[in-house]
Scaffold this motif. Structure first.
Motif, PDB file in Angstrom:
ATOM      1  N   GLU A  57       0.725  -1.341   0.002  1.00 48.83           N
ATOM      2  CA  GLU A  57       0.111   0.121   0.047  1.00 48.83           C
ATOM      3  C   GLU A  57       0.746   1.131   0.107  1.00 48.83           C
ATOM      4  O   GLU A  57       1.801   1.192   0.930  1.00 48.83           O
ATOM      5  N   ALA A  58       0.521   2.229  -0.950  1.00 47.87           N
ATOM      6  CA  ALA A  58       1.373   3.432  -0.951  1.00 47.87           C
ATOM      7  C   ALA A  58       1.199   4.616  -0.044  1.00 47.87           C
ATOM      8  O   ALA A  58       1.898   5.311   0.174  1.00 47.87           O
ATOM      9  N   GLY A  59       0.188   4.358   0.931  1.00 46.00           N
ATOM     10  CA  GLY A  59      -0.054   5.143   1.796  1.00 46.00           C
ATOM     11  C   GLY A  59      -0.432   6.487   1.032  1.00 46.00           C
ATOM     12  O   GLY A  59      -1.339   6.480   0.382  1.00 46.00           O
ATOM     13  N   ASP A  60      -0.030   7.775   1.798  1.00 44.75           N
ATOM     14  CA  ASP A  60      -0.435   9.059   1.169  1.00 44.75           C
ATOM     15  C   ASP A  60       0.885   9.864   0.607  1.00 44.75           C
ATOM     16  O   ASP A  60       0.699  11.054   0.417  1.00 44.75           O
ATOM     17  N   GLN A  61       1.744   9.048   0.114  1.00 45.73           N
ATOM     18  CA  GLN A  61       3.180   9.871  -0.404  1.00 45.73           C
ATOM     19  C   GLN A  61       2.516  10.556  -1.610  1.00 45.73           C
ATOM     20  O   GLN A  61       2.876  11.756  -1.748  1.00 45.73           O
ATOM     21  N   LEU A  62       2.265  10.107  -2.662  1.00 46.52           N
ATOM     22  CA  LEU A  62       1.907  10.800  -3.927  1.00 46.52           C
ATOM     23  C   LEU A  62       0.359  11.073  -3.935  1.00 46.52           C
ATOM     24  O   LEU A  62      -0.067  12.159  -4.535  1.00 46.52           O
ATOM     25  N   SER A  63      -0.438  10.200  -3.371  1.00 50.10           N
ATOM     26  CA  SER A  63      -1.945  10.352  -3.464  1.00 50.10           C
ATOM     27  C   SER A  63      -2.437  11.527  -2.597  1.00 50.10           C
ATOM     28  O   SER A  63      -3.823  11.894  -2.750  1.00 50.10           O
ATOM     29  N   GLY A  64      -1.757  11.785  -1.514  1.00 56.53           N
ATOM     30  CA  GLY A  64      -2.369  12.781  -0.576  1.00 56.53           C
ATOM     31  C   GLY A  64      -3.248  11.884   0.654  1.00 56.53           C
ATOM     32  O   GLY A  64      -3.846  12.926   1.250  1.00 56.53           O
ATOM     33  N   GLY A  65      -3.598  10.939   0.477  1.00 58.92           N
ATOM     34  CA  GLY A  65      -4.224  10.256   1.472  1.00 58.92           C
ATOM     35  C   GLY A  65      -5.760  10.782   1.494  1.00 58.92           C
ATOM     36  O   GLY A  65      -6.174  10.605   2.700  1.00 58.92           O
ATOM     37  N   ASP A  66      -6.380  10.996   0.373  1.00 58.40           N
ATOM     38  CA  ASP A  66      -7.662  11.446   0.153  1.00 58.40           C
ATOM     39  C   ASP A  66      -8.566  10.440   0.768  1.00 58.40           C
ATOM     40  O   ASP A  66      -8.736   9.175   0.117  1.00 58.40           O
ATOM     41  N   PRO A  67      -9.491  10.305   1.688  1.00 57.20           N
ATOM     42  CA  PRO A  67     -10.447   9.400   1.982  1.00 57.20           C
ATOM     43  C   PRO A  67     -11.307   9.267   1.134  1.00 57.20           C
ATOM     44  O   PRO A  67     -12.387   8.306   1.083  1.00 57.20           O
ATOM     45  N   ASN A  68     -11.829  10.215   0.102  1.00 50.38           N
ATOM     46  CA  ASN A  68     -12.748  10.053  -1.046  1.00 50.38           C
ATOM     47  C   ASN A  68     -12.030   9.746  -2.302  1.00 50.38           C
ATOM     48  O   ASN A  68     -12.648   9.697  -3.230  1.00 50.38           O
ATOM     49  N   ALA A  69     -10.881   8.974  -1.988  1.00 53.68           N
ATOM     50  CA  ALA A  69     -10.050   8.823  -3.376  1.00 53.68           C
ATOM     51  C   ALA A  69     -10.883   7.605  -4.322  1.00 53.68           C
ATOM     52  O   ALA A  69     -11.508   6.695  -3.550  1.00 53.68           O
ATOM     53  N   THR A  90     -15.673  -3.802 -10.602  1.00 52.80           N
ATOM     54  CA  THR A  90     -15.715  -5.022  -9.788  1.00 52.80           C
ATOM     55  C   THR A  90     -15.744  -4.621  -8.118  1.00 52.80           C
ATOM     56  O   THR A  90     -15.996  -5.465  -7.409  1.00 52.80           O
ATOM     57  N   GLU A  91     -15.012  -3.462  -7.733  1.00 56.84           N
ATOM     58  CA  GLU A  91     -15.105  -3.175  -6.495  1.00 56.84           C
ATOM     59  C   GLU A  91     -15.654  -1.578  -6.315  1.00 56.84           C
ATOM     60  O   GLU A  91     -14.816  -0.969  -6.074  1.00 56.84           O
ATOM     61  N   HIS A  92     -16.781  -1.302  -6.494  1.00 56.75           N
ATOM     62  CA  HIS A  92     -17.312  -0.082  -6.502  1.00 56.75           C
ATOM     63  C   HIS A  92     -16.938   0.913  -5.296  1.00 56.75           C
ATOM     64  O   HIS A  92     -16.718   0.288  -4.310  1.00 56.75           O
ATOM     65  N   PHE A  93     -16.943   2.039  -5.304  1.00 55.17           N
ATOM     66  CA  PHE A  93     -16.392   2.939  -4.036  1.00 55.17           C
ATOM     67  C   PHE A  93     -17.440   4.301  -4.182  1.00 55.17           C
ATOM     68  O   PHE A  93     -17.319   5.095  -3.682  1.00 55.17           O
ATOM     69  N   CYS A  94     -18.706   3.915  -4.691  1.00 54.50           N
ATOM     70  CA  CYS A  94     -19.980   4.647  -4.677  1.00 54.50           C
ATOM     71  C   CYS A  94     -20.013   5.392  -3.215  1.00 54.50           C
ATOM     72  O   CYS A  94     -20.113   6.734  -3.307  1.00 54.50           O
ATOM     73  N   GLY A  95     -19.938   4.874  -2.294  1.00 55.54           N
ATOM     74  CA  GLY A  95     -20.328   5.302  -0.806  1.00 55.54           C
ATOM     75  C   GLY A  95     -19.199   6.399  -0.400  1.00 55.54           C
ATOM     76  O   GLY A  95     -19.692   7.272   0.479  1.00 55.54           O
ATOM     77  N   SER A  96     -18.079   6.513  -0.945  1.00 55.37           N
ATOM     78  CA  SER A  96     -17.132   7.326  -0.626  1.00 55.37           C
ATOM     79  C   SER A  96     -16.703   8.521  -1.660  1.00 55.37           C
ATOM     80  O   SER A  96     -16.047   9.401  -1.673  1.00 55.37           O
ATOM     81  N   CYS A  97     -17.317   8.232  -2.916  1.00 54.94           N
ATOM     82  CA  CYS A  97     -17.063   9.044  -4.040  1.00 54.94           C
ATOM     83  C   CYS A  97     -17.820  10.606  -3.722  1.00 54.94           C
ATOM     84  O   CYS A  97     -19.011  10.311  -3.562  1.00 54.94           O
ATOM     85  N   ASN A  98     -16.932  11.583  -3.848  1.00 52.07           N
ATOM     86  CA  ASN A  98     -17.487  13.097  -3.736  1.00 52.07           C
ATOM     87  C   ASN A  98     -17.310  13.738  -5.108  1.00 52.07           C
ATOM     88  O   ASN A  98     -17.434  14.920  -5.270  1.00 52.07           O
ATOM     89  N   ARG A  99     -17.397  12.874  -6.229  1.00 52.15           N
ATOM     90  CA  ARG A  99     -16.923  13.657  -7.507  1.00 52.15           C
ATOM     91  C   ARG A  99     -18.297  14.160  -8.234  1.00 52.15           C
ATOM     92  O   ARG A  99     -19.324  13.386  -7.969  1.00 52.15           O
ATOM     93  N   LEU A 100     -18.239  15.203  -8.538  1.00 56.84           N
ATOM     94  CA  LEU A 100     -19.477  16.103  -9.217  1.00 56.84           C
ATOM     95  C   LEU A 100     -18.982  16.274 -10.594  1.00 56.84           C
ATOM     96  O   LEU A 100     -17.911  16.905 -10.745  1.00 56.84           O
ATOM     97  N   ARG A 101     -19.913  16.407 -11.654  1.00 54.63           N
ATOM     98  CA  ARG A 101     -19.306  16.671 -12.940  1.00 54.63           C
ATOM     99  C   ARG A 101     -20.408  17.925 -13.357  1.00 54.63           C
ATOM    100  O   ARG A 101     -21.522  17.599 -13.660  1.00 54.63           O
ATOM    101  N   LEU A 102     -19.686  18.803 -14.007  1.00 58.55           N
ATOM    102  CA  LEU A 102     -20.545  20.196 -14.564  1.00 58.55           C
ATOM    103  C   LEU A 102     -20.042  19.935 -16.179  1.00 58.55           C
ATOM    104  O   LEU A 102     -19.028  20.049 -16.454  1.00 58.55           O
ATOM    105  N   MET A 103     -20.956  19.555 -16.964  1.00 58.56           N
ATOM    106  CA  MET A 103     -20.516  19.358 -18.164  1.00 58.56           C
ATOM    107  C   MET A 103     -20.665  20.487 -19.174  1.00 58.56           C
ATOM    108  O   MET A 103     -21.154  21.533 -18.843  1.00 58.56           O
TER     109      MET A 103
END
Length: 167
Positions: A57-69, A90-103
């Motif tokens: 596991e990379a931890g938060d070195q490059l990714s920043g440790g975002d809990p909503n990653a 195969t392993e959804h992450f919907c419950g922690s996803c905070n992405r929104l899209r303005l098209m």
């Protein structure tokens, strides 16, 4: 699809502090998705580990440790960079996803796979105040589902092509 290049991409992280991401192929209009052509995250990971050894596991070195990653971040021991997997099929992450899209057309999506869109441009052109637009956004976010329908159902549902959504 570029499964044959996976190991070459991982090798790039040996001397470079970069993050290489592998995204499971997702069903969108126009990409002729099929489960037979999709390589699950675990299979890609297995091939990487067969060549480079167990990932850590990379931890938060490059990714920043975002809990909503949206990615699972790893590294090959001794390598400078990271290898990540976006496992939306195969392993959804919907419950922690905070992405929104303005098209570009002014529509707003709270889920990449959701058909529901809120037309913010129409509201603004009709004279909606900032508070009213914020209310539209808030209501859309409140309607966000806990998880997507699953890869087999998604493949049957209409959705925009990814190039029209952004992400």
């Amino acid at each position: 699809v570029n499964e044959e290049e996976v190991l070459d991409f991982v090798a790039l992280t040996r001397e470079r502090a970069l993050n290489v991401r592998f995204i499971e192929w997702m069903p969108f209009d126009g990409n002729i998705w099929s489960v037979e052509k999709m390589e699950p995250y675990q299979e890609t990971r297995r091939r990487i580990e067969a060549r480079f050894g167990p990932l850590e596991e990379a931890g938060d070195q490059l990714s920043g440790g975002d809990p909503n990653a949206v990615a699972k971040d790893f590294r090959v021991p001794g390598f400078k960079g990271e290898v990540s997997f976006i496992t939306s099929m195969t392993e959804h992450f919907c419950g922690s996803c905070n992405r929104l899209r303005l098209m570009a057309d002014g529509n707003f999506k709270v889920c990449l796979f959701g058909r529901e869109e809120t037309n913010l441009l129409a509201a603004m052109r009709a004279g909606a105040s900032d508070g009213e637009v914020a209310g539209h956004i808030h209501r859309a976010v409140q309607r966000k589902r806990a998880k997507h329908a699953g890869m087999f159902e998604l493949s049957k549902m209409p959705n925009r092509a990814m190039v029209k959504i952004g992400g």
